[in-house]
Write a protein that holds these residues in place. Structure first.
Motif, short mmCIF file in Angstrom:
data_model
loop_
_atom_site.label_atom_id
_atom_site.label_comp_id
_atom_site.label_asym_id
_atom_site.label_seq_id
_atom_site.Cartn_x
_atom_site.Cartn_y
_atom_site.Cartn_z
N LYS A 33 0.83 -1.19 0.00
CA LYS A 33 0.00 0.00 0.00
C LYS A 33 0.87 1.25 0.00
O LYS A 33 2.08 1.20 0.23
CB LYS A 33 -0.93 -0.01 1.21
N VAL A 34 0.21 2.39 -0.24
CA VAL A 34 0.95 3.64 -0.39
C VAL A 34 1.76 3.97 0.86
O VAL A 34 2.95 4.31 0.77
CB VAL A 34 -0.03 4.79 -0.69
N ALA A 35 1.14 3.86 2.03
CA ALA A 35 1.85 4.20 3.26
C ALA A 35 3.06 3.29 3.47
O ALA A 35 4.12 3.73 3.92
CB ALA A 35 0.90 4.10 4.45
N THR A 36 2.91 2.01 3.14
CA THR A 36 4.02 1.06 3.28
C THR A 36 5.16 1.43 2.35
O THR A 36 6.33 1.44 2.74
CB THR A 36 3.53 -0.36 2.99
N CYS A 37 4.82 1.73 1.09
CA CYS A 37 5.85 2.09 0.12
C CYS A 37 6.57 3.37 0.51
O CYS A 37 7.80 3.49 0.40
CB CYS A 37 5.22 2.25 -1.27
N ALA A 38 5.81 4.36 1.01
CA ALA A 38 6.41 5.63 1.41
C ALA A 38 7.34 5.45 2.61
O ALA A 38 8.45 6.01 2.64
CB ALA A 38 5.31 6.64 1.73
N GLY A 39 6.89 4.68 3.60
CA GLY A 39 7.74 4.43 4.76
C GLY A 39 9.01 3.69 4.38
O GLY A 39 10.09 3.98 4.90
N ASN A 86 4.68 1.16 -12.72
CA ASN A 86 3.50 2.00 -12.77
C ASN A 86 2.41 1.58 -11.80
O ASN A 86 1.22 1.84 -12.03
CB ASN A 86 2.94 2.01 -14.19
N ALA A 87 2.78 0.95 -10.69
CA ALA A 87 1.80 0.60 -9.66
C ALA A 87 1.11 1.87 -9.14
O ALA A 87 1.68 2.95 -9.12
CB ALA A 87 2.46 -0.15 -8.52
N TRP A 88 -0.14 1.68 -8.69
CA TRP A 88 -0.95 2.83 -8.27
C TRP A 88 -0.27 3.61 -7.15
O TRP A 88 -0.31 4.84 -7.12
CB TRP A 88 -2.32 2.34 -7.80
N TYR A 131 2.77 4.23 -6.64
CA TYR A 131 3.83 5.10 -7.13
C TYR A 131 3.29 6.21 -8.05
O TYR A 131 3.85 7.30 -8.10
CB TYR A 131 4.88 4.28 -7.89
N ARG A 132 2.21 5.91 -8.76
CA ARG A 132 1.66 6.91 -9.70
C ARG A 132 0.79 7.94 -9.00
O ARG A 132 0.86 9.13 -9.29
CB ARG A 132 0.84 6.21 -10.78
N LYS A 133 -0.06 7.50 -8.05
CA LYS A 133 -1.08 8.37 -7.49
C LYS A 133 -0.94 8.61 -5.99
O LYS A 133 -1.60 9.50 -5.45
CB LYS A 133 -2.47 7.77 -7.76
N GLY A 134 -0.16 7.80 -5.31
CA GLY A 134 -0.13 7.88 -3.85
C GLY A 134 0.44 9.19 -3.33
O GLY A 134 1.57 9.55 -3.63
N LEU A 135 -0.34 9.90 -2.53
CA LEU A 135 0.12 11.17 -1.96
C LEU A 135 1.26 10.96 -0.97
O LEU A 135 2.19 11.76 -0.90
CB LEU A 135 -1.06 11.89 -1.28
N ALA A 136 1.17 9.90 -0.16
CA ALA A 136 2.23 9.62 0.81
C ALA A 136 3.56 9.37 0.09
O ALA A 136 4.62 9.79 0.56
CB ALA A 136 1.85 8.43 1.69
N TRP A 137 3.51 8.67 -1.04
CA TRP A 137 4.72 8.41 -1.83
C TRP A 137 5.29 9.73 -2.36
O TRP A 137 6.50 9.97 -2.27
CB TRP A 137 4.40 7.47 -2.97
N THR A 167 13.22 13.20 -7.34
CA THR A 167 12.23 13.19 -8.42
C THR A 167 11.80 11.76 -8.69
O THR A 167 12.64 10.87 -8.79
CB THR A 167 12.83 13.79 -9.71
N GLY A 168 10.50 11.54 -8.81
CA GLY A 168 9.99 10.21 -9.14
C GLY A 168 9.94 9.99 -10.63
O GLY A 168 9.54 10.88 -11.39
N LYS A 169 10.36 8.81 -11.07
CA LYS A 169 10.31 8.45 -12.48
C LYS A 169 9.60 7.11 -12.61
O LYS A 169 9.74 6.24 -11.76
CB LYS A 169 11.72 8.34 -13.08
N LEU A 170 8.84 6.95 -13.69
CA LEU A 170 8.09 5.72 -13.93
C LEU A 170 8.64 5.01 -15.16
O LEU A 170 9.08 5.65 -16.12
CB LEU A 170 6.61 6.03 -14.15
N THR A 171 8.63 3.68 -15.13
CA THR A 171 9.06 2.91 -16.29
C THR A 171 8.01 2.98 -17.38
O THR A 171 6.85 3.34 -17.14
CB THR A 171 9.29 1.43 -15.92
N ARG A 172 8.42 2.63 -18.58
CA ARG A 172 7.45 2.52 -19.66
C ARG A 172 6.49 1.38 -19.36
O ARG A 172 6.94 0.32 -18.89
CB ARG A 172 8.19 2.23 -20.97
N PRO A 173 5.19 1.54 -19.57
CA PRO A 173 4.25 0.46 -19.26
C PRO A 173 4.62 -0.85 -19.98
O PRO A 173 5.02 -0.85 -21.14
CB PRO A 173 2.91 1.00 -19.77
N TYR A 174 4.53 -1.95 -19.24
CA TYR A 174 4.82 -3.30 -19.76
C TYR A 174 6.27 -3.42 -20.24
O TYR A 174 6.57 -4.19 -21.16
CB TYR A 174 3.85 -3.66 -20.90
N ARG A 175 7.15 -2.66 -19.64
CA ARG A 175 8.57 -2.70 -20.02
C ARG A 175 9.41 -2.80 -18.76
O ARG A 175 10.09 -1.85 -18.35
CB ARG A 175 8.92 -1.43 -20.80
#
Length: 318
Positions: free
Chosen positions: A193-199, A223-225, A227-233, A243-251
């Motif tokens: 979850k977002v809080a777990t990832c942020a911590g 591109n998990a949710w 990392y993309r949308k979580g405010l805590a993250w 700075t957060g960066k995302l991989t290309r989808p399905y790559r």
């Protein structure tokens, strides 16, 4: 880390010095420690001249290498490799060099595998790394089935283990790998979850700071949710100034360093031996991480462990 054939570690050299300083003969101390008298005198001489720093390992690289291939010749070898895609057996006769010499030069410049090159241009595209530690951190989560008390199918056999598999759930192994040094940090959590990832990110940054990486500039994830949308993250990234960066989808290859670490994690920790409980496997993670970071040879680092890339300038190991 001492040379693998060294008879004494740094701690052993200190013992040698302490025992001789106590008044015992050098020959007697050398015999009981399994080393020769010249070796014992060498470390004593270094200690007298340099103190504690004289007992630390030194590079065995010579100060001068008069017969090393010249820079101009190495450039010609690399040019033939990149322009004409020739191998050592073809380049050697053209330049009048032994095949082994050409291969060493190509390995030094990371051109020894054609699969790493862009065929039209000869540019290295498969092997890349950031210039310094902390410039980019790869983050990912690996999902593992929990082990029931008493062991699963690897301990009890597949038929007996099938009955223990129900409702045991999963562990989520969160991992962060530094792009330049391959230094790694992992934690086991019950979710992603977002809080777990942020911590996890905050604690990973603290770990890297303690190891000598004071700042994280970018964090690469899938591109998990969370990392993309979580405010805590996003807040955790802002607190680090990263700075957060995302991989290309399905790559997933874009996040390849942590994906490869996940495979090592599975081979050398999670499935290394039949564990009899989830607690036993969890307890073994810390030892694996220490071995991976401080002792395990890494092929991408010239056979050195990741911690050496944190403590040494970039490009020292090839």
């Amino acid at each position: 880390m001492s040379h693998r054939n060294a008879r004494l570690t740094v701690h052993g050299r200190r013992l040698l010095v302490d025992r001789v300083r106590s008044g015992r003969p050098v020959a007697h101390v050398a015999a009981e420690m399994g080393i020769s008298r010249p070796t014992a005198h060498k470390w004593l001489r270094r200690w007298h001249c340099e103190g504690e720093s004289g007992l630390i390992d030194r590079s065995s690289r010579p100060h001068r290498t008069p017969h090393r291939t010249t820079a101009a010749t190495e450039a010609r070898i690399c040019r033939l490799r990149q322009d004409r895609k020739l191998g050592p057996a073809r380049i050697g006769p053209i330049l009048g060099l032994p095949t082994s010499t050409v291969h060493r030069v190509l390995t030094r410049h990371r051109l020894n595998r054609l699969s790493w090159l862009d065929r039209p241009t000869g540019t290295v595209i498969r092997r890349y790394e950031r210039d310094h530690p902390g410039e980019l951190i790869h983050v990912d989560v690996k999902k593992l089935g929990r082990i029931p008390d008493g062991g699963g199918h690897k301990v009890l056999g597949r038929q007996a283990g099938r009955a223990t598999r129900n409702n045991v759930g999963f562990d989520y192994v969160h991992s962060a790998v530094d792009d330049h040094s391959r230094l790694a940090y992992s934690e086991i959590h019950p979710d992603e979850k977002v809080a777990t990832c942020a911590g996890f990110l905050t604690r990973a940054a603290a770990f890297f700071h303690d190891q000598g990486i004071p700042r994280i500039e970018r964090v690469l994830t899938d591109n998990a949710w969370a990392y993309r949308k979580g405010l805590a993250w996003k807040n955790a990234l802002a607190d680090l100034g990263a700075t957060g960066k995302l991989t290309r989808p399905y790559r997933p290859q874009t996040n390849g360093k942590v994906e490869r670490f996940n495979r090592t994690l599975a081979d050398e920790w999670a499935y290394l031996r039949p564990y009899t409980s989830n607690t036993e496997r969890t307890a073994a993670l810390a030892d694996f991480l220490h071995t991976y970071n401080h002792h395990r040879s890494h092929t991408a680092l010239g056979g050195h462990p990741p911690i050496t890339r944190v403590n040494n300038p970039a490009g020292q190991y090839t």
